[in-house]
Write an enzyme that holds these catalytic residues in place. Sequence first.
Site, mmCIF file in Angstrom:
data_model
loop_
_atom_site.group_PDB
_atom_site.id
_atom_site.type_symbol
_atom_site.label_atom_id
_atom_site.label_comp_id
_atom_site.label_asym_id
_atom_site.label_seq_id
_atom_site.Cartn_x
_atom_site.Cartn_y
_atom_site.Cartn_z
ATOM 1 N N LYS A 286 9.431 -22.644 6.044
ATOM 2 C CA LYS A 286 8.797 -23.291 6.579
ATOM 3 C C LYS A 286 9.144 -24.648 7.008
ATOM 4 O O LYS A 286 9.588 -25.814 6.683
ATOM 5 C CB LYS A 286 7.626 -23.439 6.365
ATOM 6 C CG LYS A 286 6.286 -23.624 7.052
ATOM 7 C CD LYS A 286 6.829 -24.396 7.706
ATOM 8 C CE LYS A 286 5.642 -26.323 7.447
ATOM 9 N NZ LYS A 286 6.426 -27.408 8.342
ATOM 10 N N GLU B 245 11.803 -31.605 -4.868
ATOM 11 C CA GLU B 245 11.949 -33.012 -4.504
ATOM 12 C C GLU B 245 11.550 -33.720 -3.254
ATOM 13 O O GLU B 245 10.923 -33.778 -2.498
ATOM 14 C CB GLU B 245 13.836 -32.798 -3.940
ATOM 15 C CG GLU B 245 14.695 -31.349 -4.203
ATOM 16 C CD GLU B 245 15.631 -31.808 -5.628
ATOM 17 O OE1 GLU B 245 14.915 -32.997 -6.011
ATOM 18 O OE2 GLU B 245 15.882 -30.977 -5.994
ATOM 19 N N CYS C 119 15.021 -39.734 1.086
ATOM 20 C CA CYS C 119 14.339 -40.114 0.013
ATOM 21 C C CYS C 119 15.363 -40.653 -1.587
ATOM 22 O O CYS C 119 14.205 -41.716 -2.179
ATOM 23 C CB CYS C 119 14.291 -38.983 -0.802
ATOM 24 S SG CYS C 119 16.464 -37.566 -1.297
ATOM 25 N N GLU D 5 6.476 -45.555 -1.119
ATOM 26 C CA GLU D 5 8.147 -45.316 -0.370
ATOM 27 C C GLU D 5 7.226 -45.897 1.535
ATOM 28 O O GLU D 5 6.259 -45.283 1.375
ATOM 29 C CB GLU D 5 8.337 -43.871 -0.437
ATOM 30 C CG GLU D 5 9.323 -43.401 0.531
ATOM 31 C CD GLU D 5 9.194 -41.876 0.098
ATOM 32 O OE1 GLU D 5 8.971 -41.643 0.043
ATOM 33 O OE2 GLU D 5 10.723 -41.501 -0.118
HETATM 34 P P1 NAP Z 1 6.062 -33.901 3.759
HETATM 35 O O1 NAP Z 1 4.707 -34.334 4.894
HETATM 36 O O2 NAP Z 1 5.595 -34.459 2.827
HETATM 37 O O3 NAP Z 1 6.718 -32.261 4.440
HETATM 38 C C1 NAP Z 1 7.527 -32.368 3.905
HETATM 39 C C2 NAP Z 1 7.198 -30.627 4.577
HETATM 40 O O4 NAP Z 1 5.804 -30.066 3.735
HETATM 41 C C3 NAP Z 1 7.142 -30.341 5.894
HETATM 42 O O5 NAP Z 1 7.856 -28.904 6.672
HETATM 43 C C4 NAP Z 1 5.588 -30.336 6.235
HETATM 44 O O6 NAP Z 1 5.315 -29.201 7.265
HETATM 45 C C5 NAP Z 1 4.690 -29.735 4.916
HETATM 46 N N1 NAP Z 1 3.702 -29.821 4.449
HETATM 47 C C6 NAP Z 1 3.177 -30.500 4.769
HETATM 48 N N2 NAP Z 1 1.830 -30.157 4.024
HETATM 49 C C7 NAP Z 1 1.863 -28.812 3.767
HETATM 50 C C8 NAP Z 1 1.235 -28.508 2.847
HETATM 51 N N3 NAP Z 1 -0.156 -28.570 2.915
HETATM 52 N N4 NAP Z 1 2.029 -26.891 2.399
HETATM 53 C C9 NAP Z 1 2.623 -26.769 2.693
HETATM 54 N N5 NAP Z 1 3.557 -27.022 3.125
HETATM 55 C C10 NAP Z 1 3.450 -28.500 3.871
HETATM 56 O O7 NAP Z 1 7.305 -34.917 3.652
HETATM 57 P P2 NAP Z 1 7.629 -35.013 5.304
HETATM 58 O O8 NAP Z 1 7.495 -36.773 5.383
HETATM 59 O O9 NAP Z 1 8.681 -34.389 6.012
HETATM 60 O O10 NAP Z 1 9.437 -36.030 4.356
HETATM 61 C C11 NAP Z 1 9.503 -37.358 3.908
HETATM 62 C C12 NAP Z 1 9.178 -37.188 2.757
HETATM 63 O O11 NAP Z 1 10.803 -36.089 1.719
HETATM 64 C C13 NAP Z 1 10.130 -39.051 1.611
HETATM 65 O O12 NAP Z 1 8.468 -38.926 0.830
HETATM 66 C C14 NAP Z 1 11.010 -37.935 0.887
HETATM 67 O O13 NAP Z 1 11.427 -39.295 0.215
HETATM 68 C C15 NAP Z 1 11.201 -36.982 1.251
HETATM 69 N N6 NAP Z 1 12.381 -36.489 0.504
HETATM 70 C C16 NAP Z 1 13.103 -36.163 -0.805
HETATM 71 C C17 NAP Z 1 13.527 -35.342 -0.664
HETATM 72 C C18 NAP Z 1 14.882 -35.206 -1.646
HETATM 73 O O14 NAP Z 1 15.309 -34.370 -2.687
HETATM 74 N N7 NAP Z 1 14.182 -36.004 -2.919
HETATM 75 C C19 NAP Z 1 14.759 -35.529 -0.016
HETATM 76 C C20 NAP Z 1 14.052 -35.666 1.599
HETATM 77 C C21 NAP Z 1 12.910 -36.482 1.621
HETATM 78 P P3 NAP Z 1 4.770 -31.046 8.708
HETATM 79 O O15 NAP Z 1 5.923 -30.940 8.619
HETATM 80 O O16 NAP Z 1 4.070 -29.587 9.744
HETATM 81 O O17 NAP Z 1 3.952 -31.875 8.638
#
Ligand code: NAP
Length: 488
Positions: free
Chosen positions: A173, A248, A282, A383
Amino acid sequence: MVKEIYIAGEWRLGRGGTIKSYFPADNSVNAEISTASLEDVNEAIEKAEQAWRDPSWRNRLPHERARILYKVADIIETRVDELSRLQTRDNGKPLTETRGLVMSAAATARYIAAACETFNDELTTQRASDFMTLSVHEPVGVVAAITPWNSPIASEVQKLAPALAAGNAVVLKPAEATSLIALELAKIFEEAGLPKGLLSVLVGRGSVIGDAIVKHPLVRKISFTGGTTTGRNLAHIAAEKLITTSLELGGKSPTIVFDDADIELAAKGVAYGIFSSAGQACIAGSRLFIQHKVYDRFLKRLNEITQNLRVGHPEKTGVHMGSLINQKHLESVDRYVNLALKEGGKILTGGKALTDGEYAKGSFYLPTIITGLNNSAQTCQEEIFGPVLVAMKFEDEEDLLKQANDSCYGLAAGIWTENFRRAWKISRALEVGTVWINTYKKFSISVPFGGFKESGIGREKGRLGILSYMQQKSIYMGLNEEPNAWAE
Ligand code: NAP
């Protein structure tokens, strides 16, 4: 024409309506994409379950699985220009960056293929001689892979390659914003010969489709990259189902400049560490700690470098920072800058969106440096995921560690010093999963990656990363012709 999605090896319209993919730099529509329904989720997972259990996949030799991944790597490499452009259209990052991500995806597929071919089970040693023991590794089954929008192709291959190499099936997804590149990836795996059903790419909203995938009883592992709040939510679901997760998550990484640092090298490295990807990384080095003696000198140089960064259309050459992912995210970044001002911070440079001329239709934000805050400020603890750096002072090593480790996150850190003993000592004392010394944001697929504290659980990458998609089994083989003796 509405784009089809990939459900259990079939290209077809999902039954969940449509979404639009926008180019963040000018808000033009890239494509209209169909989304999955809950029925599609059930179908994809049920077929994934059949596919990984099918003897033609279960009994396939490691080098045969590896062959698919080598082919994936080759296809990605031959299509690098097109895929980089597609990813830039998806998330607004400059082409130089997306090219790096595409090449990293190819390298990951190739590395995991080699790891799969050379992976050994173990013959465990015994002092007793009437039986021998083996430790073998089995697939976990259906894996849910959920990814964010900031580095999609790289983070997706980082999950798909080891999960498939280990003999599982994957339901991916992707983030809604970057579904196009994930669908292209499915085409590449299909062309490379991955049997039907082992991969589905289900476009849809995380809170609906993502949630339904992870809660499905046949899903036996969640591999998630994204925000800490979502990760925590998924960990609750995994705990309820008693399945494993790799998480992650977010970060607020300290980047540290000691008074003996090479100022020019450090200033350029710090600017790159926070402002590349427009801070949407991140591992962005978003908290800067400068030792008091060099504070003014370092900040002056960093400010000059920052003001010379080019923010612009991500498809143009020579651009350092492209557009943020969308207007909503830009507003969130801007709210944090305003919060910093309310908390007593001062803007050294940047602090606003670019809205005229070529910037008018996109979501561009100036690289921003804020001074005058303490590490306890909300701006320094949360963040922002944008091009905002908070610069602070420290006295000595003790003071530094107190501040740098005062964070719920623990993803990464940077240290700039010419003193290797100090670099070693501080790198061991920092509560983070990755430390860069006199460099930043360098990556190798052979090096494990993951976070401490609320930045995550588990490690991706590395030769043993494949193990997180397997379960270990111990086998005892009796060698004695006598019946088992009753224990006395
Ligand atoms: P996010 O809002 O947590 O979304 C990540 C993924 O999860 C998206 O595909 C999102 O779908 C999905 N999602 C959201 N709510 C969900 C739920 N209740 N159940 C299952 N899936 C769900 O994060 P983001 O804003 O896309 O990305 C930014 C974050 O990612 C930042 O905090 C960044 O630090 C972190 N990140 C971490 C790493 C690492 O390796 N540690 C690498 C890259 C990014 P939708 O898009 O459809 O909402």
